[in-house]
Design a protein around this motif. Structure first.
Motif, PDB file in Angstrom:
ATOM      1  N   VAL A   8      50.382  48.193  39.008  1.00 17.16           N
ATOM      2  CA  VAL A   8      51.539  47.521  39.590  1.00 17.16           C
ATOM      3  C   VAL A   8      51.227  47.104  41.022  1.00 17.16           C
ATOM      4  N   VAL A   9      50.613  47.993  41.782  1.00 19.40           N
ATOM      5  CA  VAL A   9      50.249  47.672  43.170  1.00 19.40           C
ATOM      6  C   VAL A   9      49.264  46.519  43.198  1.00 19.40           C
ATOM      7  N   ARG A  10      48.271  46.548  42.309  1.00 15.15           N
ATOM      8  CA  ARG A  10      47.280  45.470  42.262  1.00 15.15           C
ATOM      9  C   ARG A  10      47.949  44.141  41.933  1.00 15.15           C
ATOM     10  N   ASP A  11      48.872  44.156  40.975  1.00 19.28           N
ATOM     11  CA  ASP A  11      49.568  42.927  40.601  1.00 19.28           C
ATOM     12  C   ASP A  11      50.410  42.384  41.752  1.00 19.28           C
ATOM     13  N   GLU A  15      49.845  38.785  43.634  1.00 14.23           N
ATOM     14  CA  GLU A  15      50.913  37.793  43.780  1.00 14.23           C
ATOM     15  C   GLU A  15      51.099  37.404  45.244  1.00 14.23           C
ATOM     16  N   ARG A  16      51.072  38.382  46.124  1.00 10.54           N
ATOM     17  CA  ARG A  16      51.229  38.089  47.553  1.00 10.54           C
ATOM     18  C   ARG A  16      50.046  37.293  48.084  1.00 10.54           C
ATOM     19  N   ALA A  17      48.852  37.596  47.600  1.00  6.30           N
ATOM     20  CA  ALA A  17      47.670  36.850  48.039  1.00  6.30           C
ATOM     21  C   ALA A  17      47.803  35.382  47.630  1.00  6.30           C
ATOM     22  N   ASN A  18      48.286  35.140  46.426  1.00  2.64           N
ATOM     23  CA  ASN A  18      48.483  33.756  45.984  1.00  2.64           C
ATOM     24  C   ASN A  18      49.544  33.046  46.814  1.00  2.64           C
ATOM     25  N   VAL A  19      50.604  33.758  47.164  1.00  3.72           N
ATOM     26  CA  VAL A  19      51.647  33.160  47.998  1.00  3.72           C
ATOM     27  C   VAL A  19      51.069  32.790  49.357  1.00  3.72           C
ATOM     28  N   TRP A  20      50.235  33.639  49.934  1.00  2.00           N
ATOM     29  CA  TRP A  20      49.653  33.339  51.241  1.00  2.00           C
ATOM     30  C   TRP A  20      48.662  32.189  51.168  1.00  2.00           C
ATOM     31  N   SER A  54      40.624  31.075  53.141  1.00  2.00           N
ATOM     32  CA  SER A  54      41.674  31.970  52.656  1.00  2.00           C
ATOM     33  C   SER A  54      41.222  32.753  51.431  1.00  2.00           C
ATOM     34  N   VAL A  55      40.568  32.067  50.515  1.00  3.03           N
ATOM     35  CA  VAL A  55      40.069  32.744  49.312  1.00  3.03           C
ATOM     36  C   VAL A  55      39.011  33.769  49.697  1.00  3.03           C
ATOM     37  N   ASN A  56      38.098  33.390  50.588  1.00  3.92           N
ATOM     38  CA  ASN A  56      37.054  34.316  51.023  1.00  3.92           C
ATOM     39  C   ASN A  56      37.655  35.548  51.676  1.00  3.92           C
ATOM     40  N   SER A  57      38.623  35.352  52.542  1.00  2.04           N
ATOM     41  CA  SER A  57      39.280  36.468  53.213  1.00  2.04           C
ATOM     42  C   SER A  57      39.955  37.395  52.203  1.00  2.04           C
ATOM     43  N   THR A  58      40.609  36.813  51.230  1.00  3.41           N
ATOM     44  CA  THR A  58      41.280  37.610  50.196  1.00  3.41           C
ATOM     45  C   THR A  58      40.275  38.429  49.402  1.00  3.41           C
ATOM     46  N   ILE A  59      39.164  37.819  49.037  1.00  4.38           N
ATOM     47  CA  ILE A  59      38.131  38.527  48.267  1.00  4.38           C
ATOM     48  C   ILE A  59      37.548  39.667  49.082  1.00  4.38           C
ATOM     49  N   VAL A  60      37.287  39.443  50.360  1.00  2.85           N
ATOM     50  CA  VAL A  60      36.719  40.487  51.216  1.00  2.85           C
ATOM     51  C   VAL A  60      37.678  41.667  51.327  1.00  2.85           C
ATOM     52  N   ILE A  61      38.956  41.402  51.499  1.00  2.00           N
ATOM     53  CA  ILE A  61      39.925  42.489  51.625  1.00  2.00           C
ATOM     54  C   ILE A  61      40.065  43.260  50.310  1.00  2.00           C
ATOM     55  N   PHE A  62      40.148  42.556  49.182  1.00  2.00           N
ATOM     56  CA  PHE A  62      40.242  43.250  47.895  1.00  2.00           C
ATOM     57  C   PHE A  62      38.986  44.076  47.628  1.00  2.00           C
ATOM     58  N   ASP A  63      37.820  43.578  48.025  1.00  2.00           N
ATOM     59  CA  ASP A  63      36.574  44.331  47.847  1.00  2.00           C
ATOM     60  C   ASP A  63      36.573  45.576  48.725  1.00  2.00           C
ATOM     61  N   ARG A  64      37.072  45.453  49.937  1.00  2.00           N
ATOM     62  CA  ARG A  64      37.145  46.608  50.835  1.00  2.00           C
ATOM     63  C   ARG A  64      38.104  47.657  50.278  1.00  2.00           C
ATOM     64  N   ILE A  65      39.211  47.220  49.684  1.00  2.00           N
ATOM     65  CA  ILE A  65      40.152  48.159  49.051  1.00  2.00           C
ATOM     66  C   ILE A  65      39.460  48.895  47.917  1.00  2.00           C
ATOM     67  N   ARG A  66      38.678  48.169  47.135  1.00  2.00           N
ATOM     68  CA  ARG A  66      37.948  48.791  46.027  1.00  2.00           C
ATOM     69  C   ARG A  66      36.924  49.793  46.546  1.00  2.00           C
ATOM     70  N   GLU A  67      36.213  49.453  47.624  1.00  2.00           N
ATOM     71  CA  GLU A  67      35.214  50.355  48.187  1.00  2.00           C
ATOM     72  C   GLU A  67      35.847  51.629  48.743  1.00  2.00           C
ATOM     73  N   ASN A  68      37.042  51.518  49.273  1.00  2.00           N
ATOM     74  CA  ASN A  68      37.720  52.686  49.849  1.00  2.00           C
ATOM     75  C   ASN A  68      38.454  53.517  48.805  1.00  2.00           C
ATOM     76  N   LYS A  69      38.321  53.165  47.551  1.00  2.00           N
ATOM     77  CA  LYS A  69      39.044  53.884  46.492  1.00  2.00           C
ATOM     78  C   LYS A  69      38.682  55.369  46.465  1.00  2.00           C
ATOM     79  N   GLY A  70      37.422  55.695  46.672  1.00  2.00           N
ATOM     80  CA  GLY A  70      36.993  57.089  46.620  1.00  2.00           C
ATOM     81  C   GLY A  70      37.344  57.883  47.866  1.00  2.00           C
TER      82      GLY A  70
END
Length: 92
Positions: A8-11, A15-20, A54-70
Protein backbone atom coordinates in the motif's frame (compact mmCIF):
# COMPACT_ATOMS: atom_id res chain seq x y z
CA UNK A 1 0.09 -8.00 7.43
CA UNK A 2 3.42 -6.26 6.90
CA UNK A 3 3.75 -7.12 3.18
CA UNK A 4 0.27 -5.70 2.54
CA UNK A 5 1.19 -2.45 4.30
CA UNK A 6 4.41 -2.19 2.29
CA UNK A 7 2.46 -2.72 -0.94
CA UNK A 8 0.00 0.00 0.00
CA UNK A 9 2.83 2.40 0.87
CA UNK A 10 4.62 1.57 -2.38
CA UNK A 11 1.44 2.18 -4.38
CA UNK A 12 0.82 5.51 -2.67
CA UNK A 13 4.41 6.60 -3.30
CA UNK A 14 4.18 5.63 -6.95
CA UNK A 15 0.93 7.57 -7.38
CA UNK A 16 2.48 10.64 -5.76
CA UNK A 17 5.60 10.31 -7.91
CA UNK A 18 3.42 10.31 -11.03
CA UNK A 19 1.53 13.36 -9.80
CA UNK A 20 4.81 15.22 -9.26
CA UNK A 21 6.03 14.28 -12.74
CA UNK A 22 2.88 15.76 -14.21
CA UNK A 23 3.24 18.78 -11.90
CA UNK A 24 6.76 19.51 -13.15
CA UNK A 25 5.61 19.56 -16.76
CA UNK A 26 2.48 21.61 -16.01
CA UNK A 27 4.52 24.30 -14.24
CA UNK A 28 6.61 24.79 -17.38
CA UNK A 29 3.50 24.76 -19.58
CA UNK A 30 1.93 27.41 -17.35
CA UNK A 31 5.04 29.59 -17.51
CA UNK A 32 5.07 29.36 -21.31
CA UNK A 33 1.38 30.23 -21.44
CA UNK A 34 1.62 33.14 -19.00
CA UNK A 35 4.60 34.75 -20.73
CA UNK A 36 3.31 33.83 -24.20
CA UNK A 37 6.57 32.21 -25.23
CA UNK A 38 6.26 30.56 -28.64
CA UNK A 39 6.22 26.78 -28.76
CA UNK A 40 9.04 25.43 -30.90
CA UNK A 41 11.71 22.73 -30.84
CA UNK A 42 13.39 24.31 -27.83
CA UNK A 43 10.12 24.06 -25.91
CA UNK A 44 9.90 20.34 -26.57
CA UNK A 45 13.53 19.93 -25.54
CA UNK A 46 12.82 21.77 -22.29
CA UNK A 47 9.84 19.56 -21.49
CA UNK A 48 11.75 16.36 -22.25
CA UNK A 49 14.72 17.52 -20.18
CA UNK A 50 12.54 18.33 -17.18
CA UNK A 51 10.70 15.05 -17.52
CA UNK A 52 14.01 13.17 -17.75
CA UNK A 53 15.41 14.78 -14.62
CA UNK A 54 12.18 14.12 -12.74
CA UNK A 55 12.12 10.46 -13.71
CA UNK A 56 15.80 10.07 -12.80
CA UNK A 57 15.25 11.70 -9.42
CA UNK A 58 12.28 9.44 -8.73
CA UNK A 59 14.25 6.31 -9.64
CA UNK A 60 17.18 7.34 -7.43
CA UNK A 61 14.92 7.93 -4.43
CA UNK A 62 13.01 4.65 -4.89
CA UNK A 63 16.35 2.81 -5.22
CA UNK A 64 17.63 4.44 -2.03
CA UNK A 65 14.43 3.36 -0.22
CA UNK A 66 15.02 -0.19 -1.43
CA UNK A 67 18.66 -0.11 -0.28
CA UNK A 68 17.65 1.11 3.18
CA UNK A 69 15.12 -1.70 3.58
CA UNK A 70 17.48 -3.77 5.73
CA UNK A 71 18.51 -0.86 7.96
CA UNK A 72 15.03 -0.30 9.39
CA UNK A 73 12.42 -2.53 11.00
CA UNK A 74 9.26 -3.36 9.08
CA UNK A 75 7.08 -0.88 10.95
CA UNK A 76 9.43 2.07 10.35
CA UNK A 77 8.45 2.73 6.75
CA UNK A 78 7.97 6.49 7.16
CA UNK A 79 11.36 6.86 8.84
CA UNK A 80 13.03 4.79 6.10
CA UNK A 81 11.48 6.98 3.39
CA UNK A 82 12.49 10.17 5.20
CA UNK A 83 16.07 8.95 5.70
CA UNK A 84 16.29 7.86 2.05
CA UNK A 85 15.15 11.25 0.76
CA UNK A 86 17.55 13.02 3.13
CA UNK A 87 20.45 10.84 1.90
CA UNK A 88 19.54 11.56 -1.71
CA UNK A 89 19.33 15.32 -1.13
CA UNK A 90 22.64 15.34 0.72
CA UNK A 91 24.25 13.60 -2.25
CA UNK A 92 22.98 16.13 -4.79
Amino acid sequence: MAPMVNNVVRDVLMERANVWLIHDVLVVLAAYAIFRIPVNNAFIAVLLTILGYSVNSTIVIFDRIRENKGAFKRNQTAERINKSISQTLARS
